[in-house]
Write a protein that holds these residues in place. Sequence first.
Motif, PDB file in Angstrom:
ATOM      1  N   PRO A  44       0.817  -1.216  -0.024  1.00  0.00           N
ATOM      2  CA  PRO A  44      -0.048   0.064   0.042  1.00  0.00           C
ATOM      3  C   PRO A  44       0.899   1.152  -0.083  1.00  0.00           C
ATOM      4  O   PRO A  44       1.889   1.294   0.720  1.00  0.00           O
ATOM      5  CB  PRO A  44      -0.696  -0.163   1.280  1.00  0.00           C
ATOM      6  CG  PRO A  44      -0.716  -1.407   1.815  1.00  0.00           C
ATOM      7  CD  PRO A  44       0.574  -1.946   1.053  1.00  0.00           C
ATOM      8  N   SER A  45       0.360   2.043  -0.720  1.00  0.00           N
ATOM      9  CA  SER A  45       1.101   3.530  -0.568  1.00  0.00           C
ATOM     10  C   SER A  45       0.553   4.313   0.520  1.00  0.00           C
ATOM     11  O   SER A  45      -0.107   3.674   1.294  1.00  0.00           O
ATOM     12  CB  SER A  45       0.440   4.563  -1.975  1.00  0.00           C
ATOM     13  OG  SER A  45      -0.898   4.469  -1.940  1.00  0.00           O
ATOM     14  N   ALA A  46       0.973   5.584   0.583  1.00  0.00           N
ATOM     15  CA  ALA A  46       0.428   6.419   1.682  1.00  0.00           C
ATOM     16  C   ALA A  46      -1.271   6.648   1.868  1.00  0.00           C
ATOM     17  O   ALA A  46      -1.746   6.279   2.730  1.00  0.00           O
ATOM     18  CB  ALA A  46       1.037   7.957   1.617  1.00  0.00           C
ATOM     19  N   LYS A  47      -1.758   6.775   0.593  1.00  0.00           N
ATOM     20  CA  LYS A  47      -3.162   6.702   0.376  1.00  0.00           C
ATOM     21  C   LYS A  47      -3.894   5.129   0.575  1.00  0.00           C
ATOM     22  O   LYS A  47      -4.759   5.492   1.266  1.00  0.00           O
ATOM     23  CB  LYS A  47      -3.641   7.318  -1.096  1.00  0.00           C
ATOM     24  CG  LYS A  47      -3.133   8.473  -1.272  1.00  0.00           C
ATOM     25  CD  LYS A  47      -3.891   8.956  -2.521  1.00  0.00           C
ATOM     26  CE  LYS A  47      -3.623  10.439  -2.942  1.00  0.00           C
ATOM     27  NZ  LYS A  47      -4.500  11.303  -2.131  1.00  0.00           N
ATOM     28  N   GLY A  48      -3.069   4.222   0.447  1.00  0.00           N
ATOM     29  CA  GLY A  48      -3.391   2.884   0.797  1.00  0.00           C
ATOM     30  C   GLY A  48      -3.407   2.598   2.378  1.00  0.00           C
ATOM     31  O   GLY A  48      -4.550   2.073   2.762  1.00  0.00           O
ATOM     32  N   HIS A  49      -2.582   3.138   2.866  1.00  0.00           N
ATOM     33  CA  HIS A  49      -2.531   3.054   4.474  1.00  0.00           C
ATOM     34  C   HIS A  49      -3.681   3.978   5.048  1.00  0.00           C
ATOM     35  O   HIS A  49      -4.328   3.465   6.033  1.00  0.00           O
ATOM     36  CB  HIS A  49      -1.024   3.628   5.018  1.00  0.00           C
ATOM     37  CG  HIS A  49      -0.035   2.455   4.762  1.00  0.00           C
ATOM     38  ND1 HIS A  49       0.060   1.543   5.548  1.00  0.00           N
ATOM     39  CD2 HIS A  49       0.965   2.428   3.866  1.00  0.00           C
ATOM     40  CE1 HIS A  49       0.875   0.724   5.188  1.00  0.00           C
ATOM     41  NE2 HIS A  49       1.544   1.205   4.064  1.00  0.00           N
TER      42      HIS A  49
END
Length: 65
Positions: A44-49
């Motif tokens: 996950p990217s920052a947005k995924g987190h």
Amino acid sequence: DWDIIAIGEPFFKEIGGRHMNNLIWEYSDPELREQLWIPNDGHPSAKGHEAIAQIFYDEYQKRYV
């Protein structure tokens, strides 16, 4: 009791769970999905987190508030 305290556990589809990547895919806005993972990485990217945190927050609100 995992059914009460866990969200998505045990994270393995083969034994009845759901992986976080599947959860954020299911819960996310289809137009934003490609932004949720680091390209060519699978994490996950920052947005995924942020999406994962929102899932946990929403489930906590449903169960305990």
